[in-house]
Design a protein around this motif. Structure first.
Motif, PDB file in Angstrom:
ATOM      1  N   LEU A  35       0.829  -1.207   0.000  1.00  0.00           N
ATOM      2  CA  LEU A  35       0.000   0.000   0.000  1.00  0.00           C
ATOM      3  C   LEU A  35       0.867   1.263   0.000  1.00  0.00           C
ATOM      4  N   PHE A  36       1.885   1.293   0.837  1.00  0.00           N
ATOM      5  CA  PHE A  36       2.785   2.448   0.872  1.00  0.00           C
ATOM      6  C   PHE A  36       3.562   2.580  -0.435  1.00  0.00           C
ATOM      7  N   ALA A  41       4.471   5.605  -5.385  1.00  0.00           N
ATOM      8  CA  ALA A  41       4.514   5.657  -6.852  1.00  0.00           C
ATOM      9  C   ALA A  41       3.545   6.702  -7.384  1.00  0.00           C
ATOM     10  N   VAL A  42       2.363   6.795  -6.789  1.00  0.00           N
ATOM     11  CA  VAL A  42       1.374   7.793  -7.234  1.00  0.00           C
ATOM     12  C   VAL A  42       1.895   9.207  -6.959  1.00  0.00           C
ATOM     13  N   VAL A  43       2.498   9.422  -5.796  1.00  0.00           N
ATOM     14  CA  VAL A  43       3.025  10.756  -5.467  1.00  0.00           C
ATOM     15  C   VAL A  43       4.152  11.133  -6.428  1.00  0.00           C
ATOM     16  N   VAL A  92       9.349  10.348   2.715  1.00  0.00           N
ATOM     17  CA  VAL A  92       9.297   8.891   2.617  1.00  0.00           C
ATOM     18  C   VAL A  92      10.282   8.262   3.598  1.00  0.00           C
ATOM     19  N   LEU A  93      11.472   8.852   3.740  1.00  0.00           N
ATOM     20  CA  LEU A  93      12.462   8.323   4.674  1.00  0.00           C
ATOM     21  C   LEU A  93      11.992   8.450   6.119  1.00  0.00           C
ATOM     22  N   VAL A 116      15.722   6.101  -0.710  1.00  0.00           N
ATOM     23  CA  VAL A 116      17.076   6.148  -1.283  1.00  0.00           C
ATOM     24  C   VAL A 116      17.001   6.231  -2.804  1.00  0.00           C
ATOM     25  N   LEU A 117      16.088   5.483  -3.421  1.00  0.00           N
ATOM     26  CA  LEU A 117      15.944   5.538  -4.879  1.00  0.00           C
ATOM     27  C   LEU A 117      15.473   6.917  -5.346  1.00  0.00           C
ATOM     28  N   ILE A 118      14.512   7.500  -4.641  1.00  0.00           N
ATOM     29  CA  ILE A 118      14.039   8.844  -5.003  1.00  0.00           C
ATOM     30  C   ILE A 118      15.166   9.855  -4.832  1.00  0.00           C
ATOM     31  N   ALA A 119      15.918   9.741  -3.739  1.00  0.00           N
ATOM     32  CA  ALA A 119      17.032  10.676  -3.506  1.00  0.00           C
ATOM     33  C   ALA A 119      18.111  10.523  -4.574  1.00  0.00           C
ATOM     34  N   ALA A 120      18.416   9.284  -4.969  1.00  0.00           N
ATOM     35  CA  ALA A 120      19.423   9.068  -6.012  1.00  0.00           C
ATOM     36  C   ALA A 120      18.954   9.657  -7.347  1.00  0.00           C
ATOM     37  N   GLY A 121      17.686   9.464  -7.682  1.00  0.00           N
ATOM     38  CA  GLY A 121      17.147  10.066  -8.898  1.00  0.00           C
ATOM     39  C   GLY A 121      17.153  11.581  -8.845  1.00  0.00           C
ATOM     40  N   THR A 122      16.902  12.128  -7.655  1.00  0.00           N
ATOM     41  CA  THR A 122      16.915  13.583  -7.492  1.00  0.00           C
ATOM     42  C   THR A 122      18.320  14.141  -7.696  1.00  0.00           C
TER      43      THR A 122
END
Length: 159
Positions: A35-36, A41-43, A92-93, A116-122
């Motif tokens: 669910l999270f 993913a939606v956000v 998220v973290l 971590v994945l979002i931060a790496a992409g950022t």
């Protein structure tokens, strides 16, 4: 002294909890992780769509219908997506840390990995924007002079 029909009392200094009741269900934890994950993913997708529509012609500030208002404005970094995705990664973290402290190990770990994945992409996107905005202009190459036997504006080399 406790009899066979009476439950045993907690040991001195104990918190009075049974370890089996404190541990969340692994299936419930996994379902919450899914669910999270879907929510994250939606956000992220919504944020990507927002910044994609924001960069369409006519929406971006500093541009006119015929082109950029100031040529230098195209050479700046748009920090809004970097900051926004950084905030999303931080939220998220923090959610993952709270879930880990609440003994939801699967959900907390998934949230930490997603952060971590979002931060790496950022970081990658910010670095790419920086490099793109700070490229040296392409060198202007003068067309080679063509030597014509009938003469012209150029002198023929060696002759």
């Amino acid at each position: 002294m406790a009899s066979d029909s009476e439950p045993a009392r907690n040991p001195p200094g104990g918190k009075g909890r049974r370890p089996d009741r404190d541990r969340p269900s692994r299936w419930g934890d996994a379902a919450l992780a899914v669910l999270f994950l879907v929510t994250d993913a939606v956000v992220v997708a919504g944020t990507v769509v927002f910044f994609a529509f924001r960069s369409l012609p006519g929406v971006e500030k500093g541009r006119t219908a015929t082109g950029p208002a100031h040529p230098e404005s195209l050479r700046t970094v748009d920090w809004a997506p970097v900051i926004t995705f950084g905030v999303v990664a931080a939220v998220v973290l923090v959610t993952g840390v709270v879930l880990l402290r609440g003994r939801l190990v699967i959900t907390g770990t998934v949230q930490a990995v997603v952060a971590v994945l979002i931060a790496a992409g950022t970081v990658h996107g910010g670095a790419h924007s920086w490099r793109t905005a700070h490229l040296d202009p392409a060198p202007v190459i003068q067309p080679a002079c063509v030597c014509r036997s009938a003469g012209g504006g150029c002198d023929c080399p060696g002759g």
